[in-house]
Design a protein around this motif. Structure first.
Motif, PDB file in Angstrom:
ATOM      1  N   ASP A 100     178.244-102.505  93.558  1.00  0.00           N
ATOM      2  CA  ASP A 100     176.696-101.282  94.014  1.00  0.00           C
ATOM      3  C   ASP A 100     176.899-100.385  93.344  1.00  0.00           C
ATOM      4  OD1 ASP A 100     176.845-101.652  96.136  1.00  0.00           O
ATOM      5  OD2 ASP A 100     177.742-100.783  97.666  1.00  0.00           O
ATOM      6  N   ARG A 101     178.892-100.135  91.900  1.00  0.00           N
ATOM      7  CA  ARG A 101     178.662 -99.435  90.906  1.00  0.00           C
ATOM      8  C   ARG A 101     177.944 -99.946  89.669  1.00  0.00           C
ATOM      9  NH1 ARG A 101     183.830 -98.543  87.668  1.00  0.00           N
ATOM     10  NH2 ARG A 101     184.276-100.423  87.624  1.00  0.00           N
ATOM     11  N   ASP A 161     185.010-108.599  90.383  1.00  0.00           N
ATOM     12  CA  ASP A 161     185.269-107.400  90.411  1.00  0.00           C
ATOM     13  C   ASP A 161     183.533-107.366  91.211  1.00  0.00           C
ATOM     14  OD1 ASP A 161     187.114-106.801  89.400  1.00  0.00           O
ATOM     15  OD2 ASP A 161     186.412-106.536  87.437  1.00  0.00           O
ATOM     16  N   ASP A 196     181.395-106.700  94.695  1.00  0.00           N
ATOM     17  CA  ASP A 196     180.981-104.662  95.147  1.00  0.00           C
ATOM     18  C   ASP A 196     179.711-104.785  93.659  1.00  0.00           C
ATOM     19  OD1 ASP A 196     179.975-103.138  96.122  1.00  0.00           O
ATOM     20  OD2 ASP A 196     182.230-102.046  96.635  1.00  0.00           O
TER      21      ASP A 196
END
Length: 307
Positions: free
Chosen positions: A141-142, A136, A139
């Motif tokens: 960015d979240r 997870d 990425d």
């Protein structure tokens, strides 16, 4: 026809490269896979542990004898059988007897039965949870975006009730080192509602909530109050779908270790640390100023032992 849990276990074994999972997996491993799929209560996990540890004997016990050995009621055994995908205890016992006979006959995989114990199996399950979390984080960015929002929310409210209290306390303790106003909610009902409403009136925009199983009405009610007050919710939980997730703006679904009687939280703990890291990076000047001020205070007051 195999139960849904058995089908999932077989599919997982095939995916990992074993072409005949029922034949090659050790009997104890088969039972661990069978019992690991559904969400079991602590009492049901006691039954599962007993069956795994005493398979050769337990597989031939009546429901009354098994209940007495484990220290639970007969209806609890029946509910356990249903929870792991069987029509009742007789169907479960047939499955247990097949595993026990395979072990006694020295069939494929039987020699591996005792190479790991429940504690090692719990570690293996947590490693799998961490590997999923690593995927997870490919990425980030979240996490970075939510960390920025949490950093900007003043006050920032952290919510964790019942079993989730320890995660909320850890996050709030660390967040107070880098954020000027962190408000911790660890009790439900009107106490939680007061804090949430006051946080919103004081200018807060976000709540970071922890919702670990077993999920309960108190957390759901608190999230509904927060949302109705205009607070946005970031939720760390074990399920990406469900009533709690429905109330949240952002959901971080992280697996919990469920091999032992009570859950373990390696992945949720690491997710908390990742969000804290994102908060520090969101406002580095404030972060390092506050950390330096705290270190000076700690040194002056001698908070910590000298190495």
């Amino acid at each position: 026809m195999p139960s849904p849990q058995q089908a999932r276990a077989q599919a997982a074994a095939i995916t990992s490269g074993r072409t005949a999972p029922e034949a090659e997996a050790a009997p104890t491993s088969q039972l661990r896979e069978l019992f690991d799929g559904p969400r079991l209560s602590p009492g049901q996990r006691r039954i599962a542990q007993y069956l795994i540890e005493h398979i050769a004997e337990a597989a031939f016990l009546s429901i009354t004898e098994l209940a007495d050995r484990v220290g639970v009621s007969q209806p609890s055994v029946t509910r356990f059988a249903a929870a792991v995908g069987f029509s009742g205890y007789p169907a479960l016992r047939e499955r247990l007897q097949a595993a026990a006979l395979s072990r006694l006959a020295g069939g494929p995989g039987a020699a591996e039965t005792d190479r790991s114990n429940e504690l090692q199996a719990a570690v293996d399950a947590e490693i799998a949870n961490l590997q999923n979390l690593r995927h997870d984080f490919a990425d980030p960015d979240r996490v970075i975006r939510v960390g920025r929002e949490l950093s900007r929310s003043a006050p920032l409210t952290v919510l964790g009730l019942r079993i989730s209290v320890s995660l909320a306390e850890y996050f709030a303790y660390a967040a107070r080192r880098i954020h000027p106003d962190v408000r911790l909610v660890t009790h439900g009902g009107s106490v939680a509602y007061d804090t949430l409403l006051q946080s919103r009136e004081a200018g807060g925009t976000w709540v970071l909530a922890f919702g670990m199983p077993r999920h309960h009405h108190e957390t759901l009610n608190a999230l509904q109050v927060a949302r109705s007050a205009g607070l946005r919710i970031a939720l760390v939980t074990d399920l990406g779908l469900g009533p709690l997730a429905d109330e949240a703006e952002v959901v971080f679904a992280t697996g919990t270790g469920s091999r032992l009687v009570f859950d373990s939280y390696a992945a949720p703990g690491l997710m908390s640390a990742a969000l804290l890291q994102a908060m520090t990076d969101a406002d580095p000047e404030r972060t390092w100023a506050r950390l330096e001020e705290y270190e000076q205070l700690a040194e002056r007051r001698q908070f910590f032992l000298k190495d």
